[in-house]
Write an enzyme that holds these catalytic residues in place. Structure first.
Site, PDB file in Angstrom:
ATOM      1  N   GLU A  86      66.398  62.474 -49.713  1.00  0.00           N
ATOM      2  CA  GLU A  86      65.736  61.632 -50.720  1.00  0.00           C
ATOM      3  C   GLU A  86      66.190  62.018 -52.131  1.00  0.00           C
ATOM      4  O   GLU A  86      65.404  62.422 -52.980  1.00  0.00           O
ATOM      5  CB  GLU A  86      64.217  61.714 -50.579  1.00  0.00           C
ATOM      6  CG  GLU A  86      63.724  61.159 -49.264  1.00  0.00           C
ATOM      7  CD  GLU A  86      62.216  61.054 -49.159  1.00  0.00           C
ATOM      8  OE1 GLU A  86      61.736  60.056 -48.591  1.00  0.00           O
ATOM      9  OE2 GLU A  86      61.508  61.964 -49.650  1.00  0.00           O
ATOM     10  N   GLU A 188      63.349  57.776 -42.771  1.00  0.00           N
ATOM     11  CA  GLU A 188      61.926  58.099 -42.680  1.00  0.00           C
ATOM     12  C   GLU A 188      61.145  56.803 -42.699  1.00  0.00           C
ATOM     13  O   GLU A 188      61.511  55.869 -43.373  1.00  0.00           O
ATOM     14  CB  GLU A 188      61.456  58.934 -43.879  1.00  0.00           C
ATOM     15  CG  GLU A 188      62.054  60.300 -43.991  1.00  0.00           C
ATOM     16  CD  GLU A 188      61.507  61.071 -45.183  1.00  0.00           C
ATOM     17  OE1 GLU A 188      60.398  60.747 -45.688  1.00  0.00           O
ATOM     18  OE2 GLU A 188      62.194  61.994 -45.634  1.00  0.00           O
TER      19      GLU A 188
END
Length: 190
Positions: A86, A188
């Site tokens: 991320e 995710e």
């Protein structure tokens, strides 16, 4: 570590050993931090804090080669290595886009070296968030292309509560695939 999110190389080697025993392939997700990394937390490993960019790129490369060498020695099939987690707002304590591109390139180079040494095809992945923002994701992919970063897969987090509709998610993924020629995966979700 900081008492949470700790998973060092020894843990990863044990996970790899168990995957090998179970006949599973492995995905390795490097956070390049002493704590798990997410859009709000991209802390540099403590040992890297005082390093300049050249030193940090070398350290990231060496860490990646060492960790993957130990993991590969278990005989597990490493299917993919995610270089950063991320990383919209930085990686390993760095925030400048060009600096982050250099770090990603160092990690990718390390993965390619291990793949060659072990005669494997290991996919290199990057992982971003903010899938709800079509333009931001497109900018991230353009940055990678403009910097000449070598990678195979573009990962995105997709949490429908925050990240919008399935239709938007699909449009963002199709743009990456059609414009930049990269496969997209949802790294995710919930």
């Amino acid at each position: 570590g900081y008492g949470g999110g700790n998973c060092g190389v020894a843990n990863a080697v044990e996970i790899a050993r168990r995957c090998k025993e179970a006949g599973l392939s492995l995905i390795v997700d490097f956070h390049y931090s002493d704590f798990w990394a997410d859009p709000a937390k991209q802390m540099s490993p403590k040992e890297w804090v005082t390093m300049d960019l050249t030193q940090k790129c070398s350290a990231l490369y060496a860490f990646t080669v060492d960790a993957l060498t130990q993991i590969a020695a278990t005989g597990v099939d490493i299917w993919m290595v995610q270089v950063g987690n991320e990383i919209n707002n930085g990686m390993a304590g760095e925030e400048d886009v060009d600096t982050v591109m250099d770090l990603i390139a160092s990690g990718s180079r390390a993965v390619r070296e291990i793949a060659k040494d072990y005669g494997k095809d290991i996919k290199v992945a990057v992982h971003y968030t903010n899938i709800e923002d079509y333009e931001e994701v497109d900018t991230r992919a353009a940055n990678l292309q403009n910097a000449g970063v070598d990678y195979d897969l573009f990962g995105l987090s997709y949490y429908p509560y925050w990240d919008g509709t399935m239709e938007n998610m699909q449009a963002v993924a199709e743009n990456i695939e059609n414009t930049y020629g990269k496969d997209v995966y949802i790294a995710e979700t919930s």
